[in-house]
Write an enzyme that holds these catalytic residues in place. Structure first.
Site, PDB file in Angstrom:
ATOM      1  N   LYS A 104       0.897  -1.195  -0.008  1.00  0.00           N
ATOM      2  CA  LYS A 104      -0.084   0.040   0.012  1.00  0.00           C
ATOM      3  C   LYS A 104       0.876   1.232   0.013  1.00  0.00           C
ATOM      4  O   LYS A 104       1.999   1.018   0.308  1.00  0.00           O
ATOM      5  CB  LYS A 104      -0.879   0.012   1.124  1.00  0.00           C
ATOM      6  CG  LYS A 104      -0.343   0.246   2.670  1.00  0.00           C
ATOM      7  CD  LYS A 104      -1.032   0.206   3.582  1.00  0.00           C
ATOM      8  CE  LYS A 104      -1.357   1.766   4.169  1.00  0.00           C
ATOM      9  NZ  LYS A 104      -0.325   2.414   4.764  1.00  0.00           N
TER      10      LYS A 104
ATOM     11  N   ASP B 170      -4.025   6.782   4.657  1.00  0.00           N
ATOM     12  CA  ASP B 170      -2.900   5.886   5.192  1.00  0.00           C
ATOM     13  C   ASP B 170      -3.596   4.757   5.977  1.00  0.00           C
ATOM     14  O   ASP B 170      -2.920   3.585   5.983  1.00  0.00           O
ATOM     15  CB  ASP B 170      -2.054   6.943   5.911  1.00  0.00           C
ATOM     16  CG  ASP B 170      -0.785   6.129   6.273  1.00  0.00           C
ATOM     17  OD1 ASP B 170      -0.177   5.226   5.550  1.00  0.00           O
ATOM     18  OD2 ASP B 170      -0.308   6.309   7.565  1.00  0.00           O
TER      19      ASP B 170
ATOM     20  N   HIS C 110      -6.370  -0.231   6.889  1.00  0.00           N
ATOM     21  CA  HIS C 110      -6.484  -1.103   8.090  1.00  0.00           C
ATOM     22  C   HIS C 110      -7.773  -1.053   8.878  1.00  0.00           C
ATOM     23  O   HIS C 110      -8.113  -2.033   9.199  1.00  0.00           O
ATOM     24  CB  HIS C 110      -5.241  -0.470   9.072  1.00  0.00           C
ATOM     25  CG  HIS C 110      -3.870  -0.407   8.299  1.00  0.00           C
ATOM     26  ND1 HIS C 110      -3.356  -1.152   7.422  1.00  0.00           N
ATOM     27  CD2 HIS C 110      -2.790   0.362   8.208  1.00  0.00           C
ATOM     28  CE1 HIS C 110      -2.295  -1.146   7.176  1.00  0.00           C
ATOM     29  NE2 HIS C 110      -1.862  -0.049   7.471  1.00  0.00           N
TER      30      HIS C 110
HETATM   31  C1  BG6 Z   1       1.340   1.752   7.799  1.00  0.00           C
HETATM   32  C2  BG6 Z   1       1.140   3.338   7.873  1.00  0.00           C
HETATM   33  O1  BG6 Z   1       0.470   1.134   7.067  1.00  0.00           O
HETATM   34  O2  BG6 Z   1       0.865   1.271   9.340  1.00  0.00           O
HETATM   35  C3  BG6 Z   1       1.782   3.947   8.948  1.00  0.00           C
HETATM   36  O3  BG6 Z   1       1.772   3.754   6.779  1.00  0.00           O
HETATM   37  C4  BG6 Z   1       1.441   3.587  10.135  1.00  0.00           C
HETATM   38  O4  BG6 Z   1       1.720   5.389   8.779  1.00  0.00           O
HETATM   39  C5  BG6 Z   1       1.440   2.088  10.265  1.00  0.00           C
HETATM   40  O5  BG6 Z   1       2.346   3.945  11.157  1.00  0.00           O
HETATM   41  C6  BG6 Z   1       0.902   1.312  11.753  1.00  0.00           C
HETATM   42  O6  BG6 Z   1       1.214  -0.060  11.718  1.00  0.00           O
HETATM   43  P1  BG6 Z   1       1.399  -0.621  13.125  1.00  0.00           P
HETATM   44  O7  BG6 Z   1       1.615  -2.159  12.810  1.00  0.00           O
HETATM   45  O8  BG6 Z   1       2.417  -0.148  13.915  1.00  0.00           O
HETATM   46  O9  BG6 Z   1       0.145  -0.520  13.815  1.00  0.00           O
END
Ligand code: BG6
Length: 491
Positions: free
Chosen positions: A151, A238, A243
């Protein structure tokens, strides 16, 4: 849509090709994940990892670079000298400019005969279509080849479609692994088990027994050195588009008929397609944009977003989003779904809170005025499930107090918990698509998100300031208060 499973050759050698191989994602996540898979004996033999970059490095310079950059991201106890030496021996550096078709010849020579080929595109999405076309022209795609797309897959629906169209000219859908690393997290995969591997929740998992759902993905870190990417992206694209919506899909989907990739992805797609589209007035009422201002994080002073390196002066990019969504189907009718995510929030915490309905009538006049039953699923940093119940306080009278049944998943299982990228890379190697986004899912997510982004532009909605180290702008609490609800913020 159907996606036959990609053919995995038994005992075939592996050629893992990492475009953007000396970039941040590769050094921090992919190579450490491959090391862990290697050190647990999970990579096929022989496996070669081709690290691609544009620098004119000789072998010694590349090895010195790897020795310097990768170990900080690997658990020191796991990195025994022997395992590390054997891992590094699997790596080779290839100089390649992804825009130059002729450069791809070098890759052709490096492939092992009869191997499973995985092309991991850890580059800017602007290069995806060029890379796929050059792979095809150089005869580097066969039925056993997979491509992994990182992504962001586009910045809106049209650009996502264009990438999908172009990649789709060279790879069949079942060869395309669109990665969302949240789907590789142990706790996220466990959500399916919590819902569909137990009997007690599913009958209650619907309107009117559920009053609301909250999904929070809070980060304590700021934008760090990523402003170049982040400022043109923002929290909605993002985090929410991928997510948070993927988490919502798992919370809200119907039981799939099986665990086949398409059975699961069909159900997730239905959730995305059932999200009530937001009009401009919905956007004004049901969304909050925020941007952090100077404050504190982890006991230290923290800069505001506008003071971070490479953020353009006066940037209007959001680092926080809260919103109220609705799913238009029988199961979720009238159940508000609250999503929020942000950087530089009070703490790092990802959790899902299912708030069950109020009592229809209370027998206990002294009962506290608060939600009674609530299921709290903490995804990170801790991994636990907590069911809040009401209980009688010991003593005379009938005084009620909430108490929790707590299942600590880390304590319950001693087994090693692989990082999301390790688990997902193993899925790619084995050709398992369940935890990857299908084209129609990705496009349905953009279809819902795009009107929010456009609504903000129409309304000229500036992000609301919030102090670094807090839970976001006051408007985010007000969004819930309108429904007489509140974000769960206690530990
Ligand atoms: C990424 C984003 O996909 O996920 C980031 O681009 C973010 O901005 C990250 O910090 C968060 O992932 P995790 O696994 O640390 O919760």
């Amino acid at each position: 849509m159907t996606s036959p499973a990609p053919v995995t050759l038994a005992d075939a050698p592996l050629d893992m090709v990492i475009f953007g191989g000396v970039g941040d994602l590769s050094l921090r996540k992919l190579l450490p994940a491959l090391f862990m898979a290697h050190s647990h004996g999970n990579l096929p033999e022989p496996s070669r990892i081709h690290v691609l970059g544009r620098q004119a490095w000789d072998e010694a310079t590349f090895r010195a670079f790897i020795e310097d950059k990768v170990p900080p991201f690997i658990d020191a106890a796991a990195r025994t000298p022997d395992a590390w030496a054997r891992f590094v021996a699997r790596l080779s550096y290839l100089m390649l400019d992804a825009t130059q078709c002729a450069d791809f010849a070098v890759l052709g020579h490096a492939m092992q005969p009869g191997s499973t080929r995985v092309h991991y595109l850890a580059t800017s999405p602007g290069l995806f279509t060029t890379i796929c076309a050059h792979l095809a022209s150089n005869g580097l795609i066969d039925p056993h080849t997979r491509v992994v797309l990182e992504k962001p897959l586009g910045h809106d629906l049209a650009s996502a479609r264009q990438i999908n169209d172009e990649v789709g000219k060279h790879f069949a859908e079942h060869q395309i692994f669109r990665i969302d690393h949240y789907l590789g997290k142990e706790t996220v995969q466990n959500l399916m088990v919590l819902r569909f591997g137990n009997t007690i929740f599913e009958p209650l998992w619907r309107s009117p027994f559920i009053k609301s759902v909250q999904i929070t993905v809070a980060e304590s870190v700021g934008v760090g050195s990523r402003a170049g990417f982040y400022d043109s992206t923002g929290a909605l694209r993002d985090m929410v588009q991928n997510h948070l919506l993927q988490l919502l899909c798992i919370v809200a989907m119907e039981p799939p008929v099986s665990l086949d990739p398409d059975a699961v992805r069909d159900e997730k797609l239905k959730v995305l397609r059932s999200l009530r589209p937001m009009t401009v007035s919905d956007v004004a009422r049901d969304t909050v944009r925020g941007q952090y201002t100077p404050g504190a994080s982890g006991g230290e002073a923290a800069a505001g977003y506008l003071q971070e390196a490479n953020v353009p002066p006066g940037s209007g990019t959001e680092t926080f989003v809260a919103l109220r969504a609705h799913i238009n189907n029988w199961r979720w009718a009238n159940v508000p779904i609250f999503l929020r995510t942000g950087k530089r929030m009070a703490e790092r915490r990802s959790e899902i809170v299912i708030e069950f309905a109020d009592l229809p009538f209370t027998l206990f006049p002294d009962a506290p005025r608060q939600p009674v039953n609530r299921l709290l699923i903490r995804l990170q940093p801790e991994e636990h499930v907590q069911l809040q119940m009401m209980a009688k306080e010991p003593g005379s009278g009938m005084r009620l107090r909430p108490v929790s049944l707590k299942l600590d998943l880390e304590a319950a299982f001693e087994a090693r918990r692989a990082e999301a990228y390790e688990r997902l890379l193993m899925d790619v190697i084995k050709g398992r698509l369940t935890h990857f986004m299908r084209r129609d899912e990705l496009e349905a997510a953009w279809t819902w998100v795009e009107p929010i982004q456009n609504g903000w532009a129409t309304l000229d909605e500036k992000p609301r300031p919030y102090t670094a180290g807090t839970w976001g702008p006051a408007a985010s609490s007000a969004l819930m208060a309108r429904d007489n609800m509140a974000w769960v913020e206690e530990a």
